[in-house]
Write a protein that holds these residues in place. Structure first.
Motif, PDB file in Angstrom:
ATOM      1  N   LEU A 232     -67.065  27.503 116.528  1.00 45.24           N
ATOM      2  CA  LEU A 232     -66.103  26.515 115.919  1.00 45.24           C
ATOM      3  C   LEU A 232     -64.493  26.814 116.330  1.00 45.24           C
ATOM      4  N   ASN A 233     -63.907  26.434 117.600  1.00 46.42           N
ATOM      5  CA  ASN A 233     -62.620  26.283 117.672  1.00 46.42           C
ATOM      6  C   ASN A 233     -61.661  25.490 116.530  1.00 46.42           C
ATOM      7  N   TYR A 234     -61.016  26.390 115.695  1.00 51.42           N
ATOM      8  CA  TYR A 234     -60.408  25.901 115.176  1.00 51.42           C
ATOM      9  C   TYR A 234     -59.203  24.413 115.737  1.00 51.42           C
ATOM     10  N   LEU A 235     -58.614  25.196 116.263  1.00 48.40           N
ATOM     11  CA  LEU A 235     -57.262  24.917 116.770  1.00 48.40           C
ATOM     12  C   LEU A 235     -57.431  23.871 118.277  1.00 48.40           C
ATOM     13  N   GLU A 236     -57.977  24.338 118.632  1.00 48.57           N
ATOM     14  CA  GLU A 236     -58.336  23.480 119.712  1.00 48.57           C
ATOM     15  C   GLU A 236     -59.478  22.483 119.561  1.00 48.57           C
ATOM     16  N   LYS A 237     -60.584  22.296 118.205  1.00 44.01           N
ATOM     17  CA  LYS A 237     -60.610  20.673 117.662  1.00 44.01           C
ATOM     18  C   LYS A 237     -62.023  20.700 118.273  1.00 44.01           C
ATOM     19  N   LYS A 238     -62.443  22.188 118.571  1.00 47.99           N
ATOM     20  CA  LYS A 238     -64.640  21.784 119.912  1.00 47.99           C
ATOM     21  C   LYS A 238     -64.588  22.924 118.860  1.00 47.99           C
ATOM     22  N   ILE A 239     -66.039  22.983 119.179  1.00 49.57           N
ATOM     23  CA  ILE A 239     -67.452  23.256 119.029  1.00 49.57           C
ATOM     24  C   ILE A 239     -68.491  23.599 120.368  1.00 49.57           C
ATOM     25  N   LYS A 240     -69.142  25.225 120.338  1.00 45.09           N
ATOM     26  CA  LYS A 240     -69.274  25.458 121.063  1.00 45.09           C
ATOM     27  C   LYS A 240     -70.639  25.525 121.578  1.00 45.09           C
ATOM     28  N   ILE A 241     -71.705  25.466 121.472  1.00 46.75           N
ATOM     29  CA  ILE A 241     -72.790  25.612 121.373  1.00 46.75           C
ATOM     30  C   ILE A 241     -74.390  26.068 122.138  1.00 46.75           C
ATOM     31  N   GLU A 242     -74.263  27.528 121.814  1.00 43.26           N
ATOM     32  CA  GLU A 242     -75.278  27.919 123.540  1.00 43.26           C
ATOM     33  C   GLU A 242     -76.571  28.928 121.874  1.00 43.26           C
ATOM     34  N   ASN A 243     -76.710  29.827 123.686  1.00 41.27           N
ATOM     35  CA  ASN A 243     -78.271  30.063 123.448  1.00 41.27           C
ATOM     36  C   ASN A 243     -79.693  29.643 122.549  1.00 41.27           C
ATOM     37  N   ASN A 244     -80.202  29.400 123.322  1.00 37.15           N
ATOM     38  CA  ASN A 244     -81.560  28.584 123.314  1.00 37.15           C
ATOM     39  C   ASN A 244     -81.097  27.216 122.219  1.00 37.15           C
ATOM     40  N   VAL A 245     -80.602  26.234 123.083  1.00 38.88           N
ATOM     41  CA  VAL A 245     -80.236  24.955 122.270  1.00 38.88           C
ATOM     42  C   VAL A 245     -80.970  23.504 122.323  1.00 38.88           C
TER      43      VAL A 245
ATOM     44  N   LEU B  83     -56.978  34.603 109.975  1.00 38.33           N
ATOM     45  CA  LEU B  83     -55.666  33.573 110.805  1.00 38.33           C
ATOM     46  C   LEU B  83     -55.910  32.457 111.136  1.00 38.33           C
ATOM     47  N   THR B  84     -57.104  32.476 112.122  1.00 44.39           N
ATOM     48  CA  THR B  84     -57.052  31.184 112.992  1.00 44.39           C
ATOM     49  C   THR B  84     -57.918  30.340 112.419  1.00 44.39           C
ATOM     50  N   LEU B  85     -58.904  30.416 111.674  1.00 42.05           N
ATOM     51  CA  LEU B  85     -59.552  29.712 111.234  1.00 42.05           C
ATOM     52  C   LEU B  85     -60.981  29.603 111.682  1.00 42.05           C
ATOM     53  N   ASP B  86     -61.143  30.083 113.202  1.00 38.65           N
ATOM     54  CA  ASP B  86     -61.954  29.952 114.120  1.00 38.65           C
ATOM     55  C   ASP B  86     -63.597  31.004 113.116  1.00 38.65           C
ATOM     56  N   THR B  87     -64.488  29.940 113.886  1.00 38.39           N
ATOM     57  CA  THR B  87     -65.798  31.085 112.600  1.00 38.39           C
ATOM     58  C   THR B  87     -67.213  30.589 113.430  1.00 38.39           C
TER      59      THR B  87
ATOM     60  N   TYR C 107     -63.563  28.339 101.688  1.00 36.60           N
ATOM     61  CA  TYR C 107     -62.875  28.034 102.176  1.00 36.60           C
ATOM     62  C   TYR C 107     -62.647  27.090 102.903  1.00 36.60           C
ATOM     63  N   SER C 108     -61.313  26.239 102.310  1.00 36.98           N
ATOM     64  CA  SER C 108     -60.895  24.653 102.939  1.00 36.98           C
ATOM     65  C   SER C 108     -59.879  24.723 103.363  1.00 36.98           C
ATOM     66  N   SER C 109     -59.695  23.659 104.845  1.00 39.43           N
ATOM     67  CA  SER C 109     -58.591  23.322 105.222  1.00 39.43           C
ATOM     68  C   SER C 109     -58.481  22.308 105.582  1.00 39.43           C
ATOM     69  N   ILE C 110     -57.214  21.482 105.277  1.00 42.86           N
ATOM     70  CA  ILE C 110     -57.250  20.447 106.301  1.00 42.86           C
ATOM     71  C   ILE C 110     -56.199  20.185 107.307  1.00 42.86           C
ATOM     72  N   ASP C 111     -55.952  19.509 108.388  1.00 41.90           N
ATOM     73  CA  ASP C 111     -55.237  20.027 109.781  1.00 41.90           C
ATOM     74  C   ASP C 111     -54.081  18.555 109.725  1.00 41.90           C
ATOM     75  N   LYS C 112     -53.152  18.325 109.926  1.00 44.31           N
ATOM     76  CA  LYS C 112     -52.309  16.931 109.852  1.00 44.31           C
ATOM     77  C   LYS C 112     -52.994  15.727 110.782  1.00 44.31           C
ATOM     78  N   ASN C 113     -54.266  15.453 110.789  1.00 48.96           N
ATOM     79  CA  ASN C 113     -54.494  14.806 111.238  1.00 48.96           C
ATOM     80  C   ASN C 113     -55.580  14.151 109.638  1.00 48.96           C
ATOM     81  N   GLY C 114     -55.817  14.804 108.835  1.00 45.98           N
ATOM     82  CA  GLY C 114     -56.675  14.680 108.001  1.00 45.98           C
ATOM     83  C   GLY C 114     -58.029  15.325 107.908  1.00 45.98           C
ATOM     84  N   ASN C 115     -58.622  15.487 108.890  1.00 42.77           N
ATOM     85  CA  ASN C 115     -59.955  15.767 108.958  1.00 42.77           C
ATOM     86  C   ASN C 115     -59.866  17.815 107.704  1.00 42.77           C
ATOM     87  N   LYS C 116     -61.356  17.243 107.136  1.00 40.30           N
ATOM     88  CA  LYS C 116     -61.160  18.539 106.075  1.00 40.30           C
ATOM     89  C   LYS C 116     -62.118  19.149 107.160  1.00 40.30           C
ATOM     90  N   TYR C 117     -61.542  20.817 107.071  1.00 40.18           N
ATOM     91  CA  TYR C 117     -63.440  21.933 106.923  1.00 40.18           C
ATOM     92  C   TYR C 117     -63.309  22.758 106.374  1.00 40.18           C
TER      93      TYR C 117
END
Length: 192
Positions: free
Chosen positions: A139-152, A113-117, A57-67
């Motif tokens: 990975l929250n695609y729309l907010e462009k944020k990553i949350k890392i948790e549990n035994n970091v 739908l949201t591309l969140d993973t 799966y691949s997508s490109i946001d409006k800023n040109g970042n590629k996921y």
């Protein structure tokens, strides 16, 4: 043409141009451009579920970042058809002018739908010389944020850190590191 008619025609034309550009700028959903491509997809009936192999799966946001998200196999969730449960997952987030974030996990849940993973089980994140291991990465695609948790567990060439949660903003490149229980402290070993 009379002068009042020309003025009315000019005003009408101006109103139409304003409406057109307002639609283009504000009403049209151009939050992100979603591109979906599959290397190879095989759908097989297997115990009343759909098994999918070799996903991309691949997508490109409006800023040109590629996921991009790659998986050896997966299944469509029985309760929510928009949710894919993936196995042996690899993700690559190419941040325009900032480098590439790599995420590896045994499993992931991908929302079409949201591309969140949600990456889980033996998760690793690599960004430049920064390495993070944990049990979960969201990975929250729309907010462009990553949350890392549990035994970091974070490490780079000289430093190590243990915390409950690390939040990373893909746009500002700012991170927030904290513990859930305020009585516990973040453990860090910093070498100069």
């Amino acid at each position: 043409m009379s002068r009042p008619l020309l003025i009315q025609f000019g005003i009408l034309s101006l109103i139409l141009v304003i409406i057109f550009f307002s639609y283009k700028l504000f009403l049209r959903d151009n939050n992100y451009e979603k591109k979906l491509s599959e290397k190879k997809i095989e759908i097989k009936e297997n115990n009343a579920s759909n098994k999918i192999e070799s996903l991309k799966y691949s997508s490109i946001d409006k800023n040109g970042n590629k996921y991009e998200i790659f998986s050896n196999s997966g299944e469509v969730n029985e309760i929510n058809n928009n949710l894919l449960e993936l196995n042996n997952v690899y993700a690559q987030i190419d941040l325009k002018k900032s480098g590439v974030v790599y995420i590896y996990a045994n499993n992931a849940k991908y929302n079409k739908l949201t591309l969140d993973t949600h990456f889980y089980n033996n998760v690793r994140l690599n960004y430049k010389n920064h390495n993070i291991n944990s049990n979960d990465i969201f990975l929250n695609y729309l907010e462009k944020k990553i949350k890392i948790e549990n035994n970091v567990m974070y490490n780079d060439h000289n430093n190590t850190l243990n915390a409950d949660i690390v939040e990373f903003d893909l746009i500002t490149k700012m991170s927030k590191i904290y513990m859930i229980d305020k009585n516990n402290k973040i453990k860090a070993l910093v070498k100069n």
